[in-house]
Each structure stands twice: as structure tokens, then as C-alpha cells.
Enzyme design. Structure first.
Site, PDB file in Angstrom:
ATOM      1  N   CYS A 115       3.008  -9.605  11.523  1.00  0.00           N
ATOM      2  CA  CYS A 115       3.087  -8.209  11.972  1.00  0.00           C
ATOM      3  C   CYS A 115       2.523  -8.104  13.380  1.00  0.00           C
ATOM      4  O   CYS A 115       1.550  -8.767  13.722  1.00  0.00           O
ATOM      5  CB  CYS A 115       2.284  -7.308  11.030  1.00  0.00           C
ATOM      6  SG  CYS A 115       2.443  -5.552  11.428  1.00  0.00           S
ATOM      7  N   CYS A 123      -3.543  -3.993  13.380  1.00  0.00           N
ATOM      8  CA  CYS A 123      -4.644  -3.208  12.815  1.00  0.00           C
ATOM      9  C   CYS A 123      -5.839  -4.145  12.630  1.00  0.00           C
ATOM     10  O   CYS A 123      -5.685  -5.257  12.127  1.00  0.00           O
ATOM     11  CB  CYS A 123      -4.233  -2.604  11.473  1.00  0.00           C
ATOM     12  SG  CYS A 123      -2.777  -1.568  11.597  1.00  0.00           S
ATOM     13  N   CYS A 149       5.236  -5.420  -4.743  1.00  0.00           N
ATOM     14  CA  CYS A 149       4.892  -5.113  -3.353  1.00  0.00           C
ATOM     15  C   CYS A 149       5.570  -6.155  -2.466  1.00  0.00           C
ATOM     16  O   CYS A 149       5.327  -7.358  -2.624  1.00  0.00           O
ATOM     17  CB  CYS A 149       3.370  -5.161  -3.185  1.00  0.00           C
ATOM     18  SG  CYS A 149       2.855  -4.930  -1.469  1.00  0.00           S
ATOM     19  N   CYS A 168      -7.003  -5.755   9.125  1.00  0.00           N
ATOM     20  CA  CYS A 168      -5.964  -6.366   8.298  1.00  0.00           C
ATOM     21  C   CYS A 168      -5.762  -7.820   8.683  1.00  0.00           C
ATOM     22  O   CYS A 168      -5.552  -8.135   9.855  1.00  0.00           O
ATOM     23  CB  CYS A 168      -4.658  -5.589   8.490  1.00  0.00           C
ATOM     24  SG  CYS A 168      -3.254  -6.364   7.685  1.00  0.00           S
ATOM     25  N   CYS A 209      -4.907  -5.568  -1.188  1.00  0.00           N
ATOM     26  CA  CYS A 209      -4.490  -4.992   0.079  1.00  0.00           C
ATOM     27  C   CYS A 209      -5.260  -5.613   1.232  1.00  0.00           C
ATOM     28  O   CYS A 209      -6.480  -5.649   1.216  1.00  0.00           O
ATOM     29  CB  CYS A 209      -4.747  -3.499   0.058  1.00  0.00           C
ATOM     30  SG  CYS A 209      -3.837  -2.691  -1.226  1.00  0.00           S
ATOM     31  N   GLU A 219       5.448  -4.132   9.431  1.00  0.00           N
ATOM     32  CA  GLU A 219       5.604  -2.679   9.588  1.00  0.00           C
ATOM     33  C   GLU A 219       7.073  -2.361   9.307  1.00  0.00           C
ATOM     34  O   GLU A 219       7.951  -2.682  10.124  1.00  0.00           O
ATOM     35  CB  GLU A 219       5.179  -2.282  11.012  1.00  0.00           C
ATOM     36  CG  GLU A 219       5.603  -0.883  11.453  1.00  0.00           C
ATOM     37  CD  GLU A 219       5.260   0.235  10.475  1.00  0.00           C
ATOM     38  OE1 GLU A 219       4.073   0.508  10.285  1.00  0.00           O
ATOM     39  OE2 GLU A 219       6.198   0.841   9.909  1.00  0.00           O
ATOM     40  N   SER A 231      -0.528   5.222   6.722  1.00  0.00           N
ATOM     41  CA  SER A 231      -1.887   4.666   6.800  1.00  0.00           C
ATOM     42  C   SER A 231      -2.676   5.473   7.831  1.00  0.00           C
ATOM     43  O   SER A 231      -2.465   5.323   9.023  1.00  0.00           O
ATOM     44  CB  SER A 231      -1.836   3.206   7.265  1.00  0.00           C
ATOM     45  OG  SER A 231      -1.514   2.380   6.194  1.00  0.00           O
ATOM     46  N   GLU A 243       4.937 -13.200   1.653  1.00  0.00           N
ATOM     47  CA  GLU A 243       4.206 -13.031   0.398  1.00  0.00           C
ATOM     48  C   GLU A 243       4.636 -11.756  -0.306  1.00  0.00           C
ATOM     49  O   GLU A 243       4.986 -10.754   0.317  1.00  0.00           O
ATOM     50  CB  GLU A 243       2.708 -13.013   0.672  1.00  0.00           C
ATOM     51  CG  GLU A 243       2.306 -14.288   1.406  1.00  0.00           C
ATOM     52  CD  GLU A 243       0.855 -14.654   1.277  1.00  0.00           C
ATOM     53  OE1 GLU A 243       0.178 -14.091   0.400  1.00  0.00           O
ATOM     54  OE2 GLU A 243       0.412 -15.509   2.057  1.00  0.00           O
TER      55      GLU A 243
END
Ligand code: SF4
Length: 344
Positions: A102, A106, A95, A109, A325, A153, A207, A82
Site C-alpha cells: 500500500c 498510515c 477480509c 499500519c 487489523c 487502499e 478510517s 494476505e
């Protein structure tokens, strides 16, 4: 490729592709006709395919892009990633994702729920920028910002990311200034140290998301490997250019990390680092957290400012199409952004 042509033909091809946005060999008039024909018959130029567009009421466009089968393994054919395009008054920001899924996990997320599907190639990283810009070509503003804050990441797909960035920031290539490119990491210390040694590199965002190790361990398991002391030490040693500052992103999770004492601890953590802090109120997703309330957000910002830390509240865009986000997952089978603020 080797076609027995002089090296400058390669430079002409590179310029046509990345500086002139020409994706058709036949239209590359700097090349001799015979070479154009040879390229057309034996080679092809492919970009990620737009599988779906999600336009937001605020002008943001969220794309689900299908990756070329040529880059797929049998096991994960049909991979999508995306990308988000955000128009602003005098510029646009793209972005991009740097991995499909990933592995960093986290807890706030949605990408983390996908796990790592696979690393993506330099072409697949650059292709996202090209597709989003081409899709808006008639309305593009003179300045483009690129943020590596989509899914994945970036420092765990280091070589591909750097290869893509070299073309993106090359004055003979896509010519986007390093001042307008930002890489956001969850805090992979060896990757930060490696990036510090690059001569051409983007701006760096970290982050942070917590004010102490206990808290960060709970929401970012990567903190057990690279705890705050190690991470902030790498930040203090990072060789900032004269015009540069680090950006710390701090996702405010209501009732978890948004107390006044958190703000005071954060101010102490980043003291002596040339930086700014982006406070990002958490975007609702199917996860057990709450958005912070408006008074807490403002108090957090005020406390940081009083301690001499430049702090800004950043509201994500495209929330109505899950383009904000941390939201880009589950609406499609894959995809979600690195949980970071897009307007750096
Ligand atoms: S916030 Fe970024 S590093 Fe963490 S799981 Fe999401 S995409 Fe991965």
C-alpha cells in the site's frame, strides 16, 4: 474469449464458475461435451495458491496467497497477498486485500512499511474470497460477509475493485448482498465521490483515527491531501440507502488519540452523519505506539454514546497469528490489512 459460441454459453460458464463454484471445465455439465473439451484443451481456470496457512486459536485463518505468474511483471514475480477468514456462530467473514502492499503510508499500519508492490486484478480480488470459502466448504455457514480491509487502499485500485464487486454482488454471480460487503477507505475523497455514483455498491467504512487535522496529519499523511473538512463533507453528501449507515473506524492509540477531549471532538465531527463508530484498540506491532488501557477505551465509548453517537469497541481476531487489523506484514515478505475493524 471468443469461441464462436452463442452468448448464452458465456452466461452458463459464468454461472458455473461463480454461482456453482465449479472450477473444472469437465464438470460443467450445462455446456455441451464438445465445448467442454475445447475449453479444457485451450483454457485453464486458476486461483491464487495457498502458500501458507496460519490458524488462530480463535478459529480465524490467515492465508498467504501466491498470485499467478500470469499477472506478474518480471520485477515483482513472486508477489503474495494476505486474506483472513473469520468464522462466527451463524456466518463467516472474509477480509480481502485490494492491492499488494500500500502506498498510503498510515503510520500505525505494518502494510505501509511495504510500500505499494502492485495493483491486483479483479480475478485476484475475487480469487481470495473463493479460496478462503473453498478451504472451509464443509463448515460454511449460510451467510458470508466480505470486507475490503486487507492490504491496500481499495479506492486507489478503483476499476479492478468495482469489477470484482459487480461479480461478488451479482445475484447471478456470487450473490453476496451489498448489505454484507464493506469497503474500507483511508479517505480518498474523489474515490468516495465516484463510489457514490455507482448504482450497485457495497457499504462504506472510513478510517478516521483522529479528532483533528493536526493529529490526523501525523498518523495519516493522506490527510494533507484530503483533510477532515473535505472528507466529512464527502461523507455528508454520500447517498445512503434507506437501510444504510456509514461506519467510521477509529484506531485507539494509547496516549495519542484516546483522551476524553478526542472523544468529544469526534462526536462533533460526525454529528449529522447517519453513522456508527467502531473503536479498535491498536494491535501491538513493531511500531512506536501503545495499546490503549481498558478504562480509557470504555470512557471514550461512553462519551460518544452520551453525545448520541453509536459507538462499539471491536477487538480484532487472530492476534496470535498476526492476522489482526494492522498486523499482517513482516511475518511474510508482504501483506497486511488495511487498519480497520473486520466485524462491521
Ligand atoms: S491502513 Fe490501509 S490505507 Fe493505511 S497504509 Fe494500511 S493498508 Fe494502506
Amino acid at each position: 474469449m471468443s469461441l464462436g459460441e452463442p452468448a448464452y454459453r458465456g452466461a452458463q460458464l459464468y454461472h458455473a464458475l461463480y454461482a456453482e463454484n465449479c472450477f473444472d471445465f469437465a464438470a460443467m455439465t450445462a455446456l455441451p461435451a464438445a465445448l467442454r473439451k475445447e475449453l479444457q484443451s485451450g483454457w485453464s481456470i486458476s486461483l491464487p495458491k495457498i502458500q501458507r496457512r496460519y490458524p488462530s486459536a480463535d478459529g480465524t485463518m490467515r492465508y498467504v496467497l501466491a498470485l499467478e505468474p500470469g499477472h506478474e511483471s518480471a520485477e515483482n514475480s513472486g508477489t503474495t497477498i494476505e486474506t483472513v477468514f473469520m468464522p462466527e456462530a451463524n456466518r463467516q467473514t472474509v477480509c480481502v486485500s485490494t492491492q499488494a502492499g500500500c502506498a498510503v503510508d498510515c503510520r500505525f499500519c505494518l502494510t505501509a512499511t511495504l510500500g505499494l508492490i502492485r495493483n491486483i486484478s479483479p480475478a485476484e480480488i475475487l480469487g481470495q474470497v473463493i479460496v478462503a470459502l473453498e478451504d472451509h466448504r464443509p463448515v460454511l455457514k449460510p451467510q458470508t460477509n466480505v470486507v475490503l480491509m486487507g492490504q491496500g487502499e481499495p479506492l486507489l485500485n478503483y476499476d479492478a475493485v468495482i469489477a470484482a464487486l459487480r461479480i461478488l454482488m451479482d445475484p447471478q454471480g456470487m450473490a453476496i448482498s451489498p448489505k454484507h460487503v464493506t469497503l474500507s477507505t483511508s479517505g480518498i475523497v474523489p474515490g468516495i465521490e465516484r463510489l457514490a455514483r455507482e448504482t450497485i455498491r457495497p457499504k462504506l467504512a472510513i478510517s478516521l483515527n483522529a479528532s483533528n487535522d493536526g493529529q490526523r496529519d501525523k498518523i495519516m499523511p493522506i490527510n494533507r491531501k484530503y483533510p477532515l473538512e473535505k472528507l466529512l463533507d464527502a461523507c455528508r453528501r454520500y447517498p445512503l440507502r434507506s437501510w444504510e449507515h456509514l461506519t467510521f473506524e477509529y484506531v485507539l492509540l494509547g496516549g495519542f488519540n484516546d483522551a476524553p477531549e478526542d472523544a468529544r471532538r469526534v462526536a462533533r465531527l460526525v454529528a449529522k452523519i447517519r453513522c456508527k463508530l467502531n473503536l479498535i484498540p491498536w494491535n501491538p506491532g513493531n511500531l512506536p505506539y501503545h495499546p490503549p488501557d481498558a478504562a480509557r477505551i470504555e470512557e471514550f465509548r461512553r462519551l460518544l454514546t452520551e453525545k448520541g453517537v453509536r459507538a462499539f469497541v471491536r477487538y480484532s481476531r487472530g492476534q496470535d497469528v498476526m492476522a489482526a487489523c494492522g498486523q499482517l506484514a513482516l511475518l511474510e515478505s508482504s501483506g497486511a490489512p488495511h487498519l480497520a475493524q473486520i466485524s462491521i
